[in-house]
Enzyme design. Sequence first.
Site, mmCIF file in Angstrom:
data_model
loop_
_atom_site.group_PDB
_atom_site.id
_atom_site.type_symbol
_atom_site.label_atom_id
_atom_site.label_comp_id
_atom_site.label_asym_id
_atom_site.label_seq_id
_atom_site.Cartn_x
_atom_site.Cartn_y
_atom_site.Cartn_z
ATOM 1 N N ALA A 27 2.513 -2.167 4.154
ATOM 2 C CA ALA A 27 2.066 -1.576 4.968
ATOM 3 C C ALA A 27 1.463 -2.298 6.432
ATOM 4 O O ALA A 27 0.662 -3.120 5.923
ATOM 5 C CB ALA A 27 1.349 -0.525 4.722
ATOM 6 N N HIS A 33 -7.519 4.510 5.605
ATOM 7 C CA HIS A 33 -6.859 4.016 4.381
ATOM 8 C C HIS A 33 -5.778 5.397 4.210
ATOM 9 O O HIS A 33 -4.580 5.285 3.621
ATOM 10 C CB HIS A 33 -7.570 3.496 3.605
ATOM 11 C CG HIS A 33 -6.584 2.955 2.466
ATOM 12 N ND1 HIS A 33 -5.557 2.020 2.579
ATOM 13 C CD2 HIS A 33 -6.410 3.209 1.002
ATOM 14 C CE1 HIS A 33 -4.998 1.528 1.438
ATOM 15 N NE2 HIS A 33 -5.631 2.254 0.654
ATOM 16 N N TYR A 55 -9.405 -9.886 1.145
ATOM 17 C CA TYR A 55 -10.552 -9.285 1.715
ATOM 18 C C TYR A 55 -11.277 -8.416 0.352
ATOM 19 O O TYR A 55 -12.537 -8.252 0.454
ATOM 20 C CB TYR A 55 -10.414 -8.136 2.589
ATOM 21 C CG TYR A 55 -9.358 -7.017 2.069
ATOM 22 C CD1 TYR A 55 -9.799 -6.213 1.319
ATOM 23 C CD2 TYR A 55 -7.912 -7.027 2.599
ATOM 24 C CE1 TYR A 55 -8.962 -5.040 0.539
ATOM 25 C CE2 TYR A 55 -7.107 -6.178 2.280
ATOM 26 C CZ TYR A 55 -7.618 -4.956 1.182
ATOM 27 O OH TYR A 55 -6.821 -4.114 0.556
ATOM 28 N N GLU A 56 -10.747 -8.591 -0.855
ATOM 29 C CA GLU A 56 -11.598 -8.200 -1.953
ATOM 30 C C GLU A 56 -12.395 -9.365 -2.412
ATOM 31 O O GLU A 56 -13.427 -8.975 -3.278
ATOM 32 C CB GLU A 56 -10.483 -7.994 -3.196
ATOM 33 C CG GLU A 56 -9.634 -6.821 -3.024
ATOM 34 C CD GLU A 56 -8.680 -6.534 -3.678
ATOM 35 O OE1 GLU A 56 -8.811 -6.190 -4.751
ATOM 36 O OE2 GLU A 56 -7.334 -6.910 -3.449
ATOM 37 N N HIS A 114 -5.775 -9.186 -2.838
ATOM 38 C CA HIS A 114 -6.175 -9.438 -1.337
ATOM 39 C C HIS A 114 -7.139 -10.038 -1.217
ATOM 40 O O HIS A 114 -8.141 -9.951 -1.878
ATOM 41 C CB HIS A 114 -6.417 -7.987 -0.494
ATOM 42 C CG HIS A 114 -5.306 -7.066 -0.678
ATOM 43 N ND1 HIS A 114 -5.062 -6.169 -1.586
ATOM 44 C CD2 HIS A 114 -4.219 -6.687 0.235
ATOM 45 C CE1 HIS A 114 -3.821 -5.297 -1.342
ATOM 46 N NE2 HIS A 114 -3.418 -5.739 -0.113
ATOM 47 N N MET A 147 -2.859 -7.046 6.230
ATOM 48 C CA MET A 147 -4.019 -7.769 5.377
ATOM 49 C C MET A 147 -3.512 -8.696 4.310
ATOM 50 O O MET A 147 -4.215 -8.904 3.479
ATOM 51 C CB MET A 147 -5.048 -6.968 5.109
ATOM 52 C CG MET A 147 -5.527 -6.012 6.200
ATOM 53 S SD MET A 147 -6.903 -5.014 5.827
ATOM 54 C CE MET A 147 -7.033 -3.937 7.100
ATOM 55 N N SER A 148 -2.051 -8.783 4.236
ATOM 56 C CA SER A 148 -1.251 -9.409 3.063
ATOM 57 C C SER A 148 -0.456 -10.293 3.501
ATOM 58 O O SER A 148 -0.055 -10.423 4.697
ATOM 59 C CB SER A 148 -1.063 -8.498 2.249
ATOM 60 O OG SER A 148 -0.157 -7.454 2.645
ATOM 61 N N ASN A 157 1.148 3.116 10.942
ATOM 62 C CA ASN A 157 0.278 3.554 12.021
ATOM 63 C C ASN A 157 0.472 2.913 13.083
ATOM 64 O O ASN A 157 1.012 1.495 12.988
ATOM 65 C CB ASN A 157 -1.194 3.592 11.631
ATOM 66 C CG ASN A 157 -1.716 2.239 11.126
ATOM 67 O OD1 ASN A 157 -1.548 1.890 9.965
ATOM 68 N ND2 ASN A 157 -2.376 1.348 11.993
ATOM 69 N N SER A 183 0.657 -1.195 0.058
ATOM 70 C CA SER A 183 0.033 0.031 -0.159
ATOM 71 C C SER A 183 0.878 1.337 -0.018
ATOM 72 O O SER A 183 1.744 1.376 0.822
ATOM 73 C CB SER A 183 -0.686 0.015 1.224
ATOM 74 O OG SER A 183 -1.971 -0.655 1.196
ATOM 75 N N HIS A 192 -4.059 1.123 -5.544
ATOM 76 C CA HIS A 192 -3.380 -0.021 -6.023
ATOM 77 C C HIS A 192 -3.371 0.175 -7.381
ATOM 78 O O HIS A 192 -4.490 0.249 -7.927
ATOM 79 C CB HIS A 192 -3.859 -1.349 -5.349
ATOM 80 C CG HIS A 192 -3.751 -1.410 -4.199
ATOM 81 N ND1 HIS A 192 -2.532 -2.543 -3.866
ATOM 82 C CD2 HIS A 192 -4.025 -1.107 -3.150
ATOM 83 C CE1 HIS A 192 -2.555 -2.555 -2.619
ATOM 84 N NE2 HIS A 192 -3.581 -1.717 -1.895
HETATM 85 N N1 HPA Z 1 -3.936 -3.042 10.811
HETATM 86 C C1 HPA Z 1 -4.095 -3.983 9.590
HETATM 87 N N2 HPA Z 1 -3.585 -3.682 8.415
HETATM 88 C C2 HPA Z 1 -2.917 -2.535 8.176
HETATM 89 C C3 HPA Z 1 -2.653 -1.488 9.295
HETATM 90 C C4 HPA Z 1 -3.339 -1.936 10.652
HETATM 91 O O1 HPA Z 1 -3.290 -1.114 11.729
HETATM 92 N N3 HPA Z 1 -2.090 -0.484 9.103
HETATM 93 C C5 HPA Z 1 -1.814 -0.753 7.377
HETATM 94 N N4 HPA Z 1 -2.328 -2.054 7.079
#
Ligand code: HPA
Length: 273
Positions: free
Chosen positions: A114, A248, A86-87, A84, A212-213, A236, A31, A62
């Site tokens: 990320a 996001h 989740y898509e 992903h 998430m990947s 974050n 990301s 993306h």
């Molecule tokens: N959680 C899950 N996926 C992420 C996060 C998060 O805090 N930050 C970036 N991708």
Amino acid sequence: MSNVEERINECVRGVREKTDFIPEVALILGSGLGDFADTVEAEAIIDYSDIKGFPLSTVAGHKGRFVFAFIGDKPVVIMQGRVHYYEGYSMEDVVLPIRLMKKLGAQTLFLTNAAGGLGDGFACGDLMIINDHISSFVPNPLIGPNIDDLGVRFPDMSEVYDKDLRELIKNTARSIDIDIKEGVYLQFTGPSYESPAEIKMAKMLGASAVGMSTVVEAITANHMGMRICGISFISNLAAGISKEKLSHEEVKAAADIVAPKFQSLVRKVIENM
Ligand code: HPA
């Protein structure tokens, strides 16, 4: 031949109609890090949508394409935008690109993402070498009939992230004055961010970062005997650790700030591989 193998072969043919470039390294950009692909001199670019049978990414930010380029003297296939779970794709779809890139010639997989940091010395903007992972919250991508041509039924997972490559990343970071941490990455399915209680659990399990990947990609590459390394950038602090609500947009904004440092590290590591 299984359906999965037929699809992989169809994608290989789709790519080979457009380029005969043989990559040694496969690089997946996480990301907000996709701009790296715009900084290389491309030998060939193929949109995922131009490859019959290839799953398409829908997430804002993306791009969906392969960029084939030399980084130093290393031939590299770069995935600008990943697929992903989740898509809504099946796990088979999610990991198809990994199998495709291996079939195109890549022996080494360089994963980036990320991730949310779980505290304990991990601050927003940090980079983290992935030294192990926790996959227990997502389906295993190898479920289903084993494709013996790709790998064994029960692959060993005791060193997924290659020790020498981890060392190389550490030394390369040091040589260009980048402070880099190391830790365990845990994959949740997303797309919702985690609750504070889930983040507490992830911490108790020994994770340093969540996302998430990546993990299912690593499992698939490990199955095929690829050398794997990965870097997370902490975009974050995770839910409950951060005082802010997660978005996001925040992840992308943090990526923009870290991008120059991150990109120079990725480039140097590949040059030194
Ligand atoms: N959680 C899950 N996926 C992420 C996060 C998060 O805090 N930050 C970036 N991708």
